[in-house]
Scaffold this active site. Sequence first.
Site, PDB file in Angstrom:
ATOM      1  N   LYS A 154      27.538 -78.437 -25.248  1.00 27.61           N
ATOM      2  CA  LYS A 154      28.616 -79.247 -25.832  1.00 27.61           C
ATOM      3  C   LYS A 154      28.030 -80.406 -26.648  1.00 27.61           C
ATOM      4  O   LYS A 154      28.413 -80.611 -27.798  1.00 27.61           O
ATOM      5  CB  LYS A 154      29.505 -79.817 -24.706  1.00 27.61           C
ATOM      6  CG  LYS A 154      30.439 -80.914 -25.156  1.00 27.61           C
ATOM      7  CD  LYS A 154      31.367 -81.369 -24.056  1.00 27.61           C
ATOM      8  CE  LYS A 154      30.863 -82.536 -23.250  1.00 27.61           C
ATOM      9  NZ  LYS A 154      30.810 -83.820 -23.970  1.00 27.61           N
ATOM     10  N   ASN A 155      27.096 -81.115 -26.050  1.00 29.44           N
ATOM     11  CA  ASN A 155      26.593 -82.332 -26.708  1.00 29.44           C
ATOM     12  C   ASN A 155      25.649 -82.056 -27.870  1.00 29.44           C
ATOM     13  O   ASN A 155      25.325 -82.960 -28.634  1.00 29.44           O
ATOM     14  CB  ASN A 155      25.924 -83.259 -25.683  1.00 29.44           C
ATOM     15  CG  ASN A 155      26.954 -83.888 -24.767  1.00 29.44           C
ATOM     16  OD1 ASN A 155      28.155 -83.750 -24.978  1.00 29.44           O
ATOM     17  ND2 ASN A 155      26.481 -84.578 -23.740  1.00 29.44           N
ATOM     18  N   CYS A 199      38.205-100.725 -29.476  1.00 31.24           N
ATOM     19  CA  CYS A 199      37.235-101.796 -29.216  1.00 31.24           C
ATOM     20  C   CYS A 199      37.131-102.740 -30.408  1.00 31.24           C
ATOM     21  O   CYS A 199      37.556-102.439 -31.505  1.00 31.24           O
ATOM     22  CB  CYS A 199      35.865-101.191 -28.947  1.00 31.24           C
ATOM     23  SG  CYS A 199      35.199-100.330 -30.366  1.00 31.24           S
ATOM     24  N   ARG A 227      37.483 -79.607 -21.042  1.00 36.86           N
ATOM     25  CA  ARG A 227      36.894 -80.221 -22.238  1.00 36.86           C
ATOM     26  C   ARG A 227      35.430 -79.810 -22.386  1.00 36.86           C
ATOM     27  O   ARG A 227      34.902 -79.790 -23.494  1.00 36.86           O
ATOM     28  CB  ARG A 227      36.928 -81.750 -22.114  1.00 36.86           C
ATOM     29  CG  ARG A 227      38.273 -82.348 -22.344  1.00 36.86           C
ATOM     30  CD  ARG A 227      38.193 -83.838 -22.248  1.00 36.86           C
ATOM     31  NE  ARG A 227      37.346 -84.359 -23.330  1.00 36.86           N
ATOM     32  CZ  ARG A 227      37.314 -85.620 -23.699  1.00 36.86           C
ATOM     33  NH1 ARG A 227      38.079 -86.499 -23.080  1.00 36.86           N
ATOM     34  NH2 ARG A 227      36.538 -86.029 -24.666  1.00 36.86           N
ATOM     35  N   ASP A 277      25.261 -87.643 -16.754  1.00 39.78           N
ATOM     36  CA  ASP A 277      26.308 -86.615 -16.695  1.00 39.78           C
ATOM     37  C   ASP A 277      26.205 -85.765 -15.429  1.00 39.78           C
ATOM     38  O   ASP A 277      27.132 -85.028 -15.102  1.00 39.78           O
ATOM     39  CB  ASP A 277      26.253 -85.712 -17.932  1.00 39.78           C
ATOM     40  CG  ASP A 277      26.769 -86.425 -19.177  1.00 39.78           C
ATOM     41  OD1 ASP A 277      27.329 -87.533 -19.040  1.00 39.78           O
ATOM     42  OD2 ASP A 277      26.607 -85.888 -20.284  1.00 39.78           O
ATOM     43  N   ARG A 289      30.828-103.468 -27.370  1.00 40.69           N
ATOM     44  CA  ARG A 289      30.658-102.073 -26.975  1.00 40.69           C
ATOM     45  C   ARG A 289      31.912-101.296 -27.366  1.00 40.69           C
ATOM     46  O   ARG A 289      32.964-101.872 -27.476  1.00 40.69           O
ATOM     47  CB  ARG A 289      30.502-102.003 -25.452  1.00 40.69           C
ATOM     48  CG  ARG A 289      29.151-102.387 -24.968  1.00 40.69           C
ATOM     49  CD  ARG A 289      29.101-102.171 -23.487  1.00 40.69           C
ATOM     50  NE  ARG A 289      29.474-100.799 -23.191  1.00 40.69           N
ATOM     51  CZ  ARG A 289      30.265-100.452 -22.162  1.00 40.69           C
ATOM     52  NH1 ARG A 289      30.756-101.346 -21.367  1.00 40.69           N
ATOM     53  NH2 ARG A 289      30.544 -99.195 -21.958  1.00 40.69           N
TER      54      ARG A 289
HETATM   55  C1  UD1 Z   1      26.191 -89.154 -24.981  1.00 41.41           C
HETATM   56  C2  UD1 Z   1      26.794 -87.911 -24.374  1.00 41.41           C
HETATM   57  C3  UD1 Z   1      27.319 -88.197 -22.974  1.00 41.41           C
HETATM   58  C4  UD1 Z   1      26.216 -88.815 -22.119  1.00 41.41           C
HETATM   59  C5  UD1 Z   1      25.583 -90.006 -22.820  1.00 41.41           C
HETATM   60  C6  UD1 Z   1      24.386 -90.574 -22.090  1.00 41.41           C
HETATM   61  C7  UD1 Z   1      27.631 -86.728 -26.309  1.00 41.41           C
HETATM   62  C8  UD1 Z   1      28.825 -86.229 -27.050  1.00 41.41           C
HETATM   63  N1  UD1 Z   1      27.887 -87.464 -25.216  1.00 41.41           N
HETATM   64  O1  UD1 Z   1      27.245 -90.113 -25.084  1.00 41.41           O
HETATM   65  O2  UD1 Z   1      27.751 -86.969 -22.410  1.00 41.41           O
HETATM   66  O3  UD1 Z   1      26.759 -89.244 -20.898  1.00 41.41           O
HETATM   67  O4  UD1 Z   1      25.154 -89.626 -24.140  1.00 41.41           O
HETATM   68  O5  UD1 Z   1      23.415 -89.594 -21.898  1.00 41.41           O
HETATM   69  O6  UD1 Z   1      26.510 -86.428 -26.658  1.00 41.41           O
HETATM   70  N2  UD1 Z   1      26.355 -98.230 -25.846  1.00 41.41           N
HETATM   71  C9  UD1 Z   1      26.586 -99.478 -26.355  1.00 41.41           C
HETATM   72  N3  UD1 Z   1      26.767 -99.597 -27.707  1.00 41.41           N
HETATM   73  C10 UD1 Z   1      26.712 -98.533 -28.543  1.00 41.41           C
HETATM   74  C11 UD1 Z   1      26.480 -97.258 -28.010  1.00 41.41           C
HETATM   75  C12 UD1 Z   1      26.313 -97.124 -26.645  1.00 41.41           C
HETATM   76  O7  UD1 Z   1      26.627-100.457 -25.628  1.00 41.41           O
HETATM   77  O8  UD1 Z   1      26.871 -98.717 -29.760  1.00 41.41           O
HETATM   78  C13 UD1 Z   1      26.183 -98.063 -24.385  1.00 41.41           C
HETATM   79  C14 UD1 Z   1      27.284 -97.195 -23.763  1.00 41.41           C
HETATM   80  O9  UD1 Z   1      28.438 -97.939 -23.489  1.00 41.41           O
HETATM   81  C15 UD1 Z   1      26.603 -96.694 -22.514  1.00 41.41           C
HETATM   82  C16 UD1 Z   1      25.154 -96.489 -22.996  1.00 41.41           C
HETATM   83  O10 UD1 Z   1      25.005 -97.322 -24.138  1.00 41.41           O
HETATM   84  O11 UD1 Z   1      26.635 -97.656 -21.501  1.00 41.41           O
HETATM   85  C17 UD1 Z   1      24.793 -95.057 -23.335  1.00 41.41           C
HETATM   86  O12 UD1 Z   1      25.618 -94.582 -24.344  1.00 41.41           O
HETATM   87  P1  UD1 Z   1      25.186 -93.468 -25.400  1.00 41.41           P
HETATM   88  O13 UD1 Z   1      23.779 -93.031 -25.142  1.00 41.41           O
HETATM   89  O14 UD1 Z   1      25.512 -93.958 -26.754  1.00 41.41           O
HETATM   90  O15 UD1 Z   1      26.146 -92.286 -25.013  1.00 41.41           O
HETATM   91  P2  UD1 Z   1      27.055 -91.413 -25.966  1.00 41.41           P
HETATM   92  O16 UD1 Z   1      26.304 -91.058 -27.203  1.00 41.41           O
HETATM   93  O17 UD1 Z   1      28.381 -92.038 -26.093  1.00 41.41           O
END
Ligand code: UD1
Length: 413
Positions: free
Chosen positions: A22-23, A116, A396, A304, A121
């Site tokens: 999926k990711n 947001c 999903r 995850d 965040r």
């Molecule tokens: C992706 C995965 C999700 C997985 C996560 C962490 C997809 C579609 N989803 O989510 O399944 O759980 O990686 O391995 O690939 N953060 C910020 N600011 C930002 C971006 C992130 O503070 O601009 C924080 C988030 O709130 C969270 C952490 O960083 O606490 C990790 O987020 P991130 O690695 O960005 O996860 P996703 O890409 O959303």
Amino acid sequence: MSKFIIQGGKRLEGEVKISGSKNAALPIIAATVLNGGKTTLYNVPDIQDVHTMFEIIKDIGGKVVKRHNKIIINTSKIHTYEIPDNLMRQMRSSVILAGALIGKYHQARFSCPGGCDIGARPIDLHLKGFEKLGINIKEEFGEIVCSAEKIIGTQIHLDFPSVGATENIILAACLGEGTTIITNAAKEPEIEDLVKYLNKMGAKIKGAGTDRVEIIGVKGLEEISYNIMPDRIEAGTYLVAGAITGGNIKLTNVCPPHIEPILNKLEEANCKLIIEKSTIQIDAPKRIKAVDIKTMPYPGFPTDMQSIFGALLTTAKGTSIITENIFESRYKYVQELNRMGAKIKVEGRSAIIKGTRRIQGAKVVATDLRGGAALVLEALMAKGVTEIDNTHYILRGYERIEEKLKKLGAKIY
Ligand code: UD1
């Protein structure tokens, strides 16, 4: 309302084929915008999040056709750079389309996921990266409007190795001018898969899978076909389905190096594993041993899988401690597991799990995708019948989960 009824207590046995990731699929589908033409994708998981991404591609003017085992996407007639608000709300990760639209058209407009504030965040790192690439960002009526004359290569250091921010910056920069270097980049295998796809189209990106990714801008990208990598979280979930039911399951179409931290923990919990190039067989003991888990960015233990192991450890011999270091509120499932007799106490980022044999079927509600999967696993092992509501969350991210579990001998309706 979508529901699963599960009669627990059945030892799972047999073979299960793991679906496409999926990711990896989500950013790759978004990236099809970049060649402005045809892309053929194989091993795309048939799940709700992927359907939502298809809806967005269609909404902005793309064509998506399913033919047998392949998906053909044509993005030659994109007519808007605005990601539809209703679809953006359905799936936070649709923000990944912003990078692709900016990369190709130097423009994107989207509502902020979850309403947001800019700068706060959860997409502040994406936006900071875009700004460094020379993209002008404005907020208008709750929407984020990105525009640039051109994308100029630069150095971007991420405060945290965010998966989505790393992907979005790569997508925005790969057709830009000059070289972009991302440091403290996320190293997840899905980023490597996205980059493999982009490089096959003709992009020049080095270092994916390390914390330093170098993107050398190119003028255009080709039409290609691509096979998406297997889903490491789905693989981990079926291994735990084996472990929690004291079963014996063989996974095919897996990439064992991607799930090493999961395999290590299963072995530590006394499960026997036979690992080959693209298969893993798990032979679980009657009762696993307690283990401690700390979630970390890749190659650490994946967040995850936190709730999936949360379910498994409720049945362990001894007490386990889980520490969630990536997301703040990822323990919503705990309340539901406790309704089934689990003994879990959450304190801040930690969950203390006292293993018990007394897990009983109950009426529970899925609160999110992976938390929902944890309820399914708990129900497979519980005495009696469990009714799980809100299973649309689970669908999903898990392709044909009912069918796959039934094939392994589960009683799920
Ligand atoms: C992706 C995965 C999700 C997985 C996560 C962490 C997809 C579609 N989803 O989510 O399944 O759980 O990686 O391995 O690939 N953060 C910020 N600011 C930002 C971006 C992130 O503070 O601009 C924080 C988030 O709130 C969270 C952490 O960083 O606490 C990790 O987020 P991130 O690695 O960005 O996860 P996703 O890409 O959303």
